[in-house]
Design an enzyme around this catalytic site. Structure first.
Site, PDB file in Angstrom:
ATOM      1  N   PRO A 135       4.497 -17.141  -0.490  1.00 19.51           N
ATOM      2  CG  PRO A 135       2.295 -16.375  -0.345  1.00 19.51           C
ATOM      3  CD  PRO A 135       3.461 -16.800   0.499  1.00 19.51           C
ATOM      4  N   GLY A 136       5.567 -15.980  -3.675  1.00 24.41           N
ATOM      5  CA  GLY A 136       6.548 -15.149  -4.369  1.00 24.41           C
ATOM      6  C   GLY A 136       7.969 -15.632  -4.317  1.00 24.41           C
ATOM      7  CG  HIS A 190       7.914   9.796  15.544  1.00 24.74           C
ATOM      8  ND1 HIS A 190       7.020   9.472  16.529  1.00 24.74           N
ATOM      9  CD2 HIS A 190       8.122   8.645  14.845  1.00 24.74           C
ATOM     10  CE1 HIS A 190       6.702   8.187  16.445  1.00 24.74           C
ATOM     11  NE2 HIS A 190       7.352   7.668  15.421  1.00 24.74           N
ATOM     12  CD  GLU A 191      10.026   8.596  11.203  1.00 22.13           C
ATOM     13  OE1 GLU A 191      10.821   7.626  11.231  1.00 22.13           O
ATOM     14  OE2 GLU A 191       8.799   8.447  11.331  1.00 22.13           O
ATOM     15  N   GLY A 193       9.149 -18.454  -5.648  1.00 21.37           N
ATOM     16  CA  GLY A 193       9.572 -19.139  -6.870  1.00 21.37           C
ATOM     17  C   GLY A 193       9.224 -20.603  -6.958  1.00 21.37           C
ATOM     18  CE  LYS A 194       4.597 -21.997  -3.250  1.00 27.45           C
ATOM     19  NZ  LYS A 194       4.801 -20.581  -2.930  1.00 27.45           N
ATOM     20  CB  THR A 195       4.893 -21.355 -10.174  1.00 24.93           C
ATOM     21  OG1 THR A 195       3.843 -21.453  -9.210  1.00 24.93           O
ATOM     22  CG2 THR A 195       4.340 -21.698 -11.542  1.00 24.93           C
ATOM     23  CG  HIS A 207      11.802   5.537  15.236  1.00 28.10           C
ATOM     24  ND1 HIS A 207      11.402   4.657  16.213  1.00 28.10           N
ATOM     25  CD2 HIS A 207      10.667   6.112  14.753  1.00 28.10           C
ATOM     26  CE1 HIS A 207      10.079   4.691  16.317  1.00 28.10           C
ATOM     27  NE2 HIS A 207       9.610   5.575  15.437  1.00 28.10           N
ATOM     28  N   GLY A 224       6.681 -23.072   0.480  1.00 27.95           N
ATOM     29  CA  GLY A 224       7.331 -21.776   0.645  1.00 27.95           C
ATOM     30  C   GLY A 224       6.329 -20.652   0.634  1.00 27.95           C
TER      31      GLY A 224
END
Length: 649
Positions: free
Chosen positions: A240-241, A460-461, A243-245, A464, A238
């Protein structure tokens, strides 16, 4: 043959080395004692010998200034005038024997008896002699004993020998234990904060797979009776981050069995053979504790594909990997040891490591969807002071693409911001600020922005946001801001709705590209020229268009993939072979990418021209308020939404 084996035994060599060092120590101390003793004898012989009669002669001649009886009572310290002036400040010290120690009379009585009629005149006045007796300390007799002195020397020698033995043993033990495993033990004795599957939100399918491993560790005999063989290895894959560990810790907490955990990088040292030795020691410890779980985090540090990369066949990593392969496939049938490993680079692992009998199962720990993100937020919000009106489902909706670690960091940042602003609890505004801080960085509120720059950023925003509102396949706007944050002058925040899409359609990619062109087109239409603010949008749009052509087959070239091998040698893959297509195909790919970008550009420009009045309304409101939340923005574009005039890209 046995004599030869004993001779080459490292343990026997260590004992011989210790004995030899002790002999060197005792010989050195003996030589030192002899030198000190002889030097003392030479000093005594070099001094001129004085008798008691000489003292009496000196007293009668008036040369004595002071007589002091030493604390040992075996000598007299006498100060004698150096010249005829008899100045007490100009004297020298002379040692005389004290014969009173052999008789019952005192020192003073003995001197007066020797002087006869001329008794010793005592006092500080001129012409008189200063007489004093130094009291003998309580320990003088004890340490003056010859036996005690020799015993004290012997204790010093033995203490020095014991210290040297301990130092030698520690050095040799460290040398011998250098090849021992650095794995840490996690069992019932030190489970201060026990983690179970209840503490792991989301990934229900992965937890179901791992529950079988837990059940085997709890009831191994029943599986053996049924003839079932539990997987010897489980590989957690998976990003990183995700939740494997944490998932591996939950297995240890659920199974309540000894749990050895080690990082893949801890096997590798600069000395050849150390990694393989540590692997052997790790599995030896696990077999003594069975049933047991071994967890190897970041196994790609030692599990990379053999025969490629730097170091060749004698690379220390390859020796370590070979030992892991042997240990995993060499278990006895009744040895209940399960290996769990985690990696975010399964593509670089050696194929022999992934075959059945070693890592039989590969469990993918996926990024959380909206529902799982909400569950993760609830887990991490247990010790946080949240306001009563906070809806974690809305936070989960706004955090699409966040991993479990990102969500934990999000709530932590919100708590820090709450303390910084001296608020009693975490509010919705602070959570929104924390989301934007995690994505883009802290806001630059103190940065001075001109009105012209603010107007440019607002339009500009607004471009979008307008295109995303009009196109039905685009992500919907949740917030717009023109406050600089990180490297962005402004930001339009949008999400995909209540569900995270697993697959995406061609029309959705077209909508994404058209939305990215929104700022570029608005600057061109309103101001007559474009700025550098659209550079990142153009890069993302071009990347999406190229992926549509080369990876997804969404172009006029048909169902063909032009994906290149991007593996690198040091990651365990062969060197990239370059392009897998001709120059003519490359030209056609470029033409198709340009065609897609041109279609999206024209679609975006048509939307901007059609809804110019709504664009001006959004931009002017942004200039005034700087931030538009979902509710305010929806009110501004309600006519577009209600008219039902949404168009396809």
């Amino acid at each position: 043959m046995n004599d030869e084996n004993q001779k080459n035994n490292p343990k026997n060599n260590l004992n011989r080395k210790i004995i030899l060092n002790l002999l060197y120590l005792f010989a050195s101390i003996a030589i030192l004692v002899v030198i000190i003793f002889l030097s003392g004898r030479f000093d005594e012989q070099s001094k001129p010998k004085k008798t008691f009669a000489d003292l009496i002669t000196e007293i009668r001649s008036g040369k004595v200034s002071e007589i002091q009886v030493a604390d040992s009572k075996d000598k007299l310290n006498v100060k004698v005038y150096k010249d005829e002036k008899k100045d007490r400040n100009n004297t020298e010290l002379v040692v005389f024997p004290n014969i009173s120690t052999e008789q019952k009379s005192t020192v003073l009585e003995n001197i007066n008896n020797a002087l006869g009629d001329k008794k010793l005149e005592i006092g500080n006045e001129e012409g008189k002699i200063i007489y004093s007796e130094q009291p003998k300390p309580w320990y003088a007799d004890f340490f003056g004993n010859w036996l005690v002195q020799n015993l004290f020397i012997l204790l010093i020698i033995l203490g020095a020998g014991a210290y040297l033995i301990r130092r030698i043993s520690d050095t040799n033990n460290r040398t011998i234990s250098f090849g021992n495993s650095r794995a840490k033990m996690y069992d019932e004795a030190n489970q201060n904060d026990k983690i179970t599957f209840a503490d792991v939100a989301g990934n229900e399918e992965a937890k179901q797979e791992l529950n079988e491993v837990v059940d085997f560790l709890k009831r191994p005999e029943e599986y053996v009776k049924m003839g079932a063989k539990i997987p010897r290895g489980v590989l957690l894959i998976g990003s990183p981050g995700n939740g494997k560990t944490l998932m591996a810790k939950a297995i240890a907490g659920e199974a309540s069995v000894p749990f050895l955990y080690v990082s893949g990088s801890e096997f590798v040292e600069m000395f050849v053979g150390v990694g393989a030795g540590r692997v052997r020691d790790l599995f030896k410890r696990a077999k003594k504790k069975n049933p047991c779980v071994i967890f190897i985090d970041e196994i790609d540090a030692v599990g990379r594909q053999r025969g490629a990369g730097l170091g060749g066949g004698n690379d220390e990593r390859e020796q370590t990997l070979n030992q892991i392969l042997v240990e995993m496939d060499g278990f006895e049938p009744n040895t209940y040891v399960i290996v769990i490993a985690a990696t975010n680079r399964p593509d670089v692992l050696d194929p022999a490591l992934l075959r059945p009998g070693r890592f039989d199962r590969q469990v993918t720990v996926t990024p959380p969807d909206k529902l799982e993100r909400e569950q993760i937020l609830k887990v991490h919000a247990k010790n946080k002071k949240l306001a009563k009106d906070i809806d974690l489902s809305l936070i989960a909706k706004r955090t699409a693409g966040f991993s479990g670690a990102d969500l934990m960091n999000l709530l932590n940042e919100a708590a820090i911001l709450t303390v910084r602003e001296k608020k009693p609890e975490i509010s919705n505004e602070i959570l929104r600020e924390a989301i934007e801080k995690v994505i883009l960085g802290p806001s630059l509120k103190s940065k001075v922005i001109t009105e012209e720059q603010k107007k440019l950023t607002a339009y500009h925003e607004a471009g979008h946001a307008l295109v995303q509102t009009v196109l039905p396949g685009a992500n919907k706007v949740q917030k717009i801001t023109i406050i600089p944050r990180g490297r962005a002058a402004g930001y339009t925040f949008a999400d995909s709705g209540d569900t995270d899409p697993i697959t995406r359609r061609k029309s959705e990619f077209f909508a994404d590209i058209s939305s990215l062109f929104g700022g570029y087109v608005v600057e061109e239409v309103v101001f007559g020229e474009v700025s550098t603010g659209a550079s990142n949008d153009l890069a993302k749009a071009t990347e999406i268009a190229r992926n549509m052509v080369t990876k997804y087959g969404m172009s006029g070239l048909g169902p063909i993939s032009f994906e290149e091998n991007k593996g690198l040698t040091f990651l365990g893959k062969d060197m990239a072979e370059g392009k897998h297509y001709s120059e003519d195909s490359a030209r056609q790919i470029d033409l198709e990418v340009s065609k897609i970008l041109d279609i999206c550009y024209r679609s975006c420009k048509a939307i901007v021209l059609k809804y110019r009045s709504e664009l001006d309304k959004i931009a002017n409101t942004l200039v005034e308020k700087e931030i538009l939340e979902y509710e305010e923005f929806s009110e501004l574009v309600k006519d577009i939404i209600n008219s039902g005039s949404l168009i396809e890209a």
